[in-house]
Design a protein around this motif. Structure first.
Motif, mmCIF file in Angstrom:
data_model
loop_
_atom_site.group_PDB
_atom_site.id
_atom_site.type_symbol
_atom_site.label_atom_id
_atom_site.label_comp_id
_atom_site.label_asym_id
_atom_site.label_seq_id
_atom_site.Cartn_x
_atom_site.Cartn_y
_atom_site.Cartn_z
ATOM 1 N N UNK A 142 0.841 -1.187 0.000
ATOM 2 C CA UNK A 142 0.000 0.000 0.000
ATOM 3 C C UNK A 142 0.882 1.244 0.000
ATOM 4 N N UNK A 143 0.343 2.389 -0.425
ATOM 5 C CA UNK A 143 1.137 3.617 -0.371
ATOM 6 C C UNK A 143 1.521 3.947 1.077
ATOM 7 N N UNK A 196 -9.791 -0.989 12.840
ATOM 8 C CA UNK A 196 -8.926 -1.018 11.664
ATOM 9 C C UNK A 196 -9.178 -2.340 10.966
ATOM 10 N N UNK A 197 -9.685 -2.286 9.746
ATOM 11 C CA UNK A 197 -10.135 -3.490 9.041
ATOM 12 C C UNK A 197 -9.382 -3.648 7.718
ATOM 13 N N UNK A 198 -8.939 -4.867 7.454
ATOM 14 C CA UNK A 198 -8.370 -5.232 6.157
ATOM 15 C C UNK A 198 -9.103 -6.484 5.686
ATOM 16 N N UNK A 199 -9.910 -6.343 4.641
ATOM 17 C CA UNK A 199 -10.724 -7.444 4.138
ATOM 18 C C UNK A 199 -10.319 -7.791 2.707
ATOM 19 N N UNK A 200 -9.975 -9.054 2.485
ATOM 20 C CA UNK A 200 -9.616 -9.515 1.145
ATOM 21 C C UNK A 200 -10.857 -10.016 0.428
ATOM 22 N N UNK A 201 -10.977 -9.645 -0.844
ATOM 23 C CA UNK A 201 -12.109 -10.080 -1.661
ATOM 24 C C UNK A 201 -11.591 -10.350 -3.073
ATOM 25 N N UNK A 202 -11.139 -11.576 -3.289
ATOM 26 C CA UNK A 202 -10.610 -11.931 -4.603
ATOM 27 C C UNK A 202 -9.314 -11.191 -4.894
ATOM 28 N N UNK A 203 -9.320 -10.400 -5.955
ATOM 29 C CA UNK A 203 -8.128 -9.684 -6.388
ATOM 30 C C UNK A 203 -7.991 -8.310 -5.745
ATOM 31 N N UNK A 204 -8.866 -8.000 -4.814
ATOM 32 C CA UNK A 204 -8.832 -6.676 -4.199
ATOM 33 C C UNK A 204 -8.872 -6.789 -2.676
ATOM 34 N N UNK A 221 -10.005 -4.360 0.734
ATOM 35 C CA UNK A 221 -10.634 -3.135 1.230
ATOM 36 C C UNK A 221 -10.076 -2.828 2.610
ATOM 37 N N UNK A 222 -9.564 -1.620 2.763
ATOM 38 C CA UNK A 222 -8.992 -1.177 4.026
ATOM 39 C C UNK A 222 -9.880 -0.072 4.580
ATOM 40 N N UNK A 223 -10.343 -0.264 5.816
ATOM 41 C CA UNK A 223 -11.313 0.667 6.403
ATOM 42 C C UNK A 223 -10.877 1.103 7.791
ATOM 43 N N UNK A 224 -11.162 2.359 8.093
ATOM 44 C CA UNK A 224 -11.001 2.910 9.435
ATOM 45 C C UNK A 224 -12.387 3.352 9.889
ATOM 46 N N UNK A 225 -12.899 2.691 10.917
ATOM 47 C CA UNK A 225 -14.278 2.921 11.362
ATOM 48 C C UNK A 225 -14.248 3.443 12.794
ATOM 49 N N UNK A 237 -16.779 6.310 8.624
ATOM 50 C CA UNK A 237 -16.029 5.217 8.008
ATOM 51 C C UNK A 237 -15.253 5.771 6.817
ATOM 52 N N UNK A 238 -13.944 5.582 6.830
ATOM 53 C CA UNK A 238 -13.097 5.981 5.711
ATOM 54 C C UNK A 238 -12.443 4.719 5.167
ATOM 55 N N UNK A 239 -12.586 4.489 3.872
ATOM 56 C CA UNK A 239 -12.066 3.254 3.294
ATOM 57 C C UNK A 239 -11.488 3.506 1.916
ATOM 58 N N UNK A 240 -10.683 2.554 1.459
ATOM 59 C CA UNK A 240 -10.185 2.572 0.086
ATOM 60 C C UNK A 240 -9.910 1.145 -0.352
ATOM 61 N N UNK A 241 -9.894 0.939 -1.659
ATOM 62 C CA UNK A 241 -9.714 -0.394 -2.235
ATOM 63 C C UNK A 241 -8.452 -0.391 -3.090
#
Length: 267
Positions: free
Chosen positions: A163-164, A191-199, A201-205, A258-262
């Motif tokens: 990640x950057x 602090x969440x890191x969820x894998x979904x196939x080829x992507x 999702x990182x979220x701060x809730x 909730x702030x997230x990016x993929x």
């Protein structure tokens, strides 16, 4: 098409060179009004076209480098109140709990080293590198705020994820400072890191004070950004330049944010 591109990317983030047979003055003006960086009419000399393309790609690279340097500079500008509060916590613990004081000093030392590290100007870093910075920051803040700050981790196994740099810590700090600690009772950050196939999702809730729609738009647009919130627009721009999509922010006043990016898993 050029006008549509400009709704997502600035002229520096994604330069556009128009190559066309239309050579009338009004056509050239229309091209620039639509957001083009340069305009070349056919027939065109190959060397001239290559030179113009090189100039625009150099511009894009320089802007990308500038944003990475800006992120590193912002991280290095540690707020004085954060330093003072941390040192006060160390001094307080030295009176009655030396082991906790040592652990706090270790976390503080790691936070400072990582904040000034040269890796912060790289394009991407391992996810674990960024998570270690976040862990150090949250450990320091938990020593200060105690039970007012609750932390939950939801991390899928993502050893090879890149990640950057400094794309998580500013989001976490914003959630703590501007979301949770504005409540007398504090709150929880996840602090969440969820894998979904080829992507991934990182979220701060957080369940803090939240924000209204106007404030959310200002943060993304980088206009009248609250003090200390400059890192969010910088992160948004870097993500958008690298992956085509930036931060997603959902928030409700008094309900949290909730702030997230993929990002792609295999880069």
């Amino acid at each position: 098409m050029c006008a549509a591109i400009r709704t997502r990317f600035s002229s520096a983030e994604l330069p556009v060179l128009l190559l066309t047979a239309r050579a009338r003055v009004e056509d050239i003006e229309a091209g620039f009004q639509s957001g083009a960086n340069d305009y070349v009419t056919k027939p065109v000399d190959t060397m001239e076209l290559r030179s113009r393309v090189k100039a625009l790609t150099t511009l894009r690279k320089s802007v990308s480098d500038k944003m990475r340097m800006e992120a590193a500079w912002l991280q290095a500008q540690i707020q004085p109140h954060f330093l003072f509060n941390t040192l006060n916590s160390v001094a307080s613990l030295s009176e009655f709990d030396t082991p906790r004081m040592r652990k706090l000093l270790e976390a503080f030392s790691h936070f400072l080293r990582t904040s000034f590290a040269y890796r912060n100007v790289e394009k991407v870093v391992p996810l674990e590198y960024e998570l270690e910075l976040v862990r150090s920051y949250l450990y320091i803040e938990k020593e200060r705020f105690g039970e007012r700050l609750r932390v939950a981790w939801e991390l899928d196994e993502a050893q090879d994820l890149m990640i950057p740099p400094l794309s998580l810590q500013p989001l976490v700090e914003n959630a703590v400072r501007h979301g949770l600690m504005r409540r007398k009772s504090g709150g929880e950050i996840r602090i969440c890191v969820k894998l979904d196939g080829q992507f991934a999702e990182i979220s701060i809730v957080d369940n803090g004070v939240g924000m209204d729609e106007e404030t959310r738009q200002r943060i993304i647009a980088q206009t009248n950004v609250p003090s200390g919130g400059i890192g969010l627009p910088n992160t948004h721009r870097r993500l958008k330049q690298i992956y085509g999509k930036g931060l997603r922010i959902t928030s409700e006043p008094d309900r949290g944010t909730t702030i997230s990016f993929i990002i792609p898993v295999n880069q």
